[in-house]
Design a protein around this motif. Structure first.
Motif, short mmCIF file in Angstrom:
data_model
loop_
_atom_site.label_atom_id
_atom_site.label_comp_id
_atom_site.label_asym_id
_atom_site.label_seq_id
_atom_site.Cartn_x
_atom_site.Cartn_y
_atom_site.Cartn_z
N ALA A 17 0.32 2.33 15.59
CA ALA A 17 1.76 2.04 15.51
C ALA A 17 2.10 1.30 14.21
O ALA A 17 3.24 1.34 13.76
CB ALA A 17 2.20 1.23 16.72
N LEU A 18 1.13 0.65 13.60
CA LEU A 18 1.36 -0.08 12.35
C LEU A 18 1.25 0.82 11.13
O LEU A 18 1.75 0.49 10.06
CB LEU A 18 0.37 -1.23 12.20
CG LEU A 18 0.42 -2.32 13.26
CD1 LEU A 18 -0.69 -3.34 13.00
CD2 LEU A 18 1.78 -3.00 13.28
N SER A 19 0.59 1.95 11.27
CA SER A 19 0.31 2.84 10.13
C SER A 19 1.59 3.43 9.57
O SER A 19 2.58 3.61 10.28
CB SER A 19 -0.65 3.95 10.57
OG SER A 19 -1.87 3.40 10.99
N GLY A 20 1.58 3.76 8.28
CA GLY A 20 2.74 4.37 7.66
C GLY A 20 2.57 4.47 6.16
O GLY A 20 1.51 4.23 5.61
N THR A 21 3.65 4.86 5.48
CA THR A 21 3.64 4.99 4.03
C THR A 21 4.54 3.93 3.42
O THR A 21 5.44 3.41 4.06
CB THR A 21 4.12 6.38 3.58
OG1 THR A 21 5.43 6.60 4.10
CG2 THR A 21 3.19 7.47 4.10
N ASN A 22 4.25 3.63 2.14
CA ASN A 22 5.03 2.66 1.36
C ASN A 22 5.19 1.35 2.14
O ASN A 22 6.29 0.89 2.42
CB ASN A 22 6.38 3.24 0.97
CG ASN A 22 6.22 4.55 0.25
OD1 ASN A 22 5.26 4.73 -0.49
ND2 ASN A 22 7.12 5.46 0.45
N ASP A 60 -4.70 -10.67 12.78
CA ASP A 60 -3.96 -9.45 13.07
C ASP A 60 -3.05 -9.07 11.91
O ASP A 60 -2.62 -9.91 11.14
CB ASP A 60 -3.08 -9.64 14.32
CG ASP A 60 -3.90 -9.88 15.56
OD1 ASP A 60 -4.76 -9.04 15.87
OD2 ASP A 60 -3.68 -10.92 16.22
N TRP A 61 -2.74 -7.76 11.84
CA TRP A 61 -1.80 -7.22 10.87
C TRP A 61 -0.42 -7.12 11.49
O TRP A 61 -0.28 -6.90 12.69
CB TRP A 61 -2.22 -5.81 10.44
CG TRP A 61 -3.39 -5.77 9.53
CD1 TRP A 61 -4.69 -5.51 9.88
CD2 TRP A 61 -3.39 -6.00 8.13
NE1 TRP A 61 -5.49 -5.55 8.77
CE2 TRP A 61 -4.72 -5.85 7.68
CE3 TRP A 61 -2.40 -6.30 7.20
CZ2 TRP A 61 -5.08 -5.99 6.35
CZ3 TRP A 61 -2.76 -6.44 5.87
CH2 TRP A 61 -4.09 -6.30 5.46
N ARG A 62 0.62 -7.24 10.67
CA ARG A 62 1.98 -6.90 11.05
C ARG A 62 2.65 -6.27 9.84
O ARG A 62 2.25 -6.52 8.70
CB ARG A 62 2.76 -8.08 11.60
CG ARG A 62 3.18 -9.11 10.58
CD ARG A 62 3.87 -10.31 11.27
NE ARG A 62 4.28 -11.29 10.29
CZ ARG A 62 5.50 -11.41 9.82
NH1 ARG A 62 6.46 -10.60 10.24
NH2 ARG A 62 5.80 -12.32 8.92
N ILE A 110 4.49 -2.72 3.20
CA ILE A 110 4.16 -4.11 2.89
C ILE A 110 3.65 -4.68 4.21
O ILE A 110 4.36 -4.69 5.21
CB ILE A 110 5.35 -4.91 2.37
CG1 ILE A 110 5.86 -4.34 1.05
CG2 ILE A 110 4.95 -6.38 2.20
CD1 ILE A 110 7.05 -5.05 0.48
N ALA A 111 2.39 -5.11 4.21
CA ALA A 111 1.75 -5.58 5.43
C ALA A 111 1.32 -7.04 5.26
O ALA A 111 1.04 -7.49 4.16
CB ALA A 111 0.54 -4.71 5.75
N ALA A 112 1.27 -7.75 6.38
CA ALA A 112 0.86 -9.16 6.39
C ALA A 112 -0.32 -9.35 7.32
O ALA A 112 -0.35 -8.80 8.42
CB ALA A 112 2.04 -10.02 6.84
N ALA A 126 0.84 -1.19 0.00
CA ALA A 126 0.00 0.00 0.00
C ALA A 126 0.87 1.24 0.00
O ALA A 126 1.94 1.24 0.62
CB ALA A 126 -0.91 0.02 1.22
N GLY A 127 0.42 2.28 -0.69
CA GLY A 127 1.12 3.56 -0.66
C GLY A 127 1.04 4.18 0.72
O GLY A 127 2.01 4.67 1.27
N THR A 128 -0.15 4.12 1.30
CA THR A 128 -0.37 4.58 2.67
C THR A 128 -1.28 3.57 3.35
O THR A 128 -2.26 3.12 2.76
CB THR A 128 -1.05 5.97 2.70
OG1 THR A 128 -0.25 6.88 1.96
CG2 THR A 128 -1.21 6.47 4.12
N ALA A 129 -0.95 3.22 4.59
CA ALA A 129 -1.77 2.29 5.35
C ALA A 129 -2.13 2.91 6.68
O ALA A 129 -1.28 3.42 7.39
CB ALA A 129 -1.02 0.98 5.57
#
Length: 188
Positions: free
Chosen positions: A148-153, A162-164, A155-157, A139-142
């Motif tokens: 704490a998981l949010s950010g730009t550019n 749950d997300w990491r 790759i999330a699993a 994602a470009g932005t998540a």
């Protein structure tokens, strides 16, 4: 889709197969008409991802080719679906305008309903892939419920609960445009 070639005449959005010499209709008796953005190999066939009508049925975002005919996987139909993966027995879709008030995202298809994953908001979400026991997406932005998981550019699993984060800026100067699993390794 969108085969425009000299030789045999194809419908505007025909699905075609290369026979080693030329393109030919995948089927002359079962018709898929619409927008196909991706294909997904699944047990029992091939799924066209996008927005298409199979044999004059209402449009669907996922349509299964079983080797003989096209049939809708469900009645869920959203023009903006651009990627899908089969994970833990369910289809996961990415695209724009999948959820009200959310420009882009990812969701799990349950019957004919798309359910958001932990309120994840992903802009410019890429085609999801499956690696071992996780669904991986770029994602470009998540933006996640857990800030704490949010950010730009990113790759999330997603492991089904749950997300990491596998990577994000500054590791990536832009969101990877594509992911693939090759020989058990995730490549971006």
């Amino acid at each position: 889709g969108d085969i425009h070639e000299t030789g045999p005449q194809f419908d505007d959005h025909a699905v075609a197969a290369w026979n080693g010499v030329a393109w030919e209709h995948l089927s002359t008796t079962s018709v898929l008409d619409g927008i196909v953005r991706d294909f997904l190999h699944v047990p029992g066939g091939l799924v066209a991802v996008g927005y298409a009508h199979a044999n004059n049925n209402p449009a669907a975002s996922l349509t299964l080719w079983d080797g003989a005919q096209w049939t809708p996987v469900s009645t869920f139909a959203e023009l903006s679906v651009n990627g899908a993966a089969l994970f833990q027995g369910d289809y996961y879709l990415t695209g724009s305008s999948l959820f009200s008030g959310q420009p882009e995202g990812i969701g799990r298809l349950v019957g004919d309903t798309l359910i958001s994953l932990d309120d994840a908001r992903l802009t410019n979400a890429g085609r999801p892939v499956v690696l071992q026991n996780e669904l991986i997406v770029t994602a470009g932005t998540a933006t996640f419920q857990n800030a704490a998981l949010s950010g730009t550019n990113v790759i999330a699993a997603w492991d089904g609960a749950d997300w990491r984060i596998l990577g994000r800026s500054p590791e990536f100067s832009s969101a990877p445009a594509a992911l693939v699993v090759h020989d058990g390794q995730l490549i971006a």
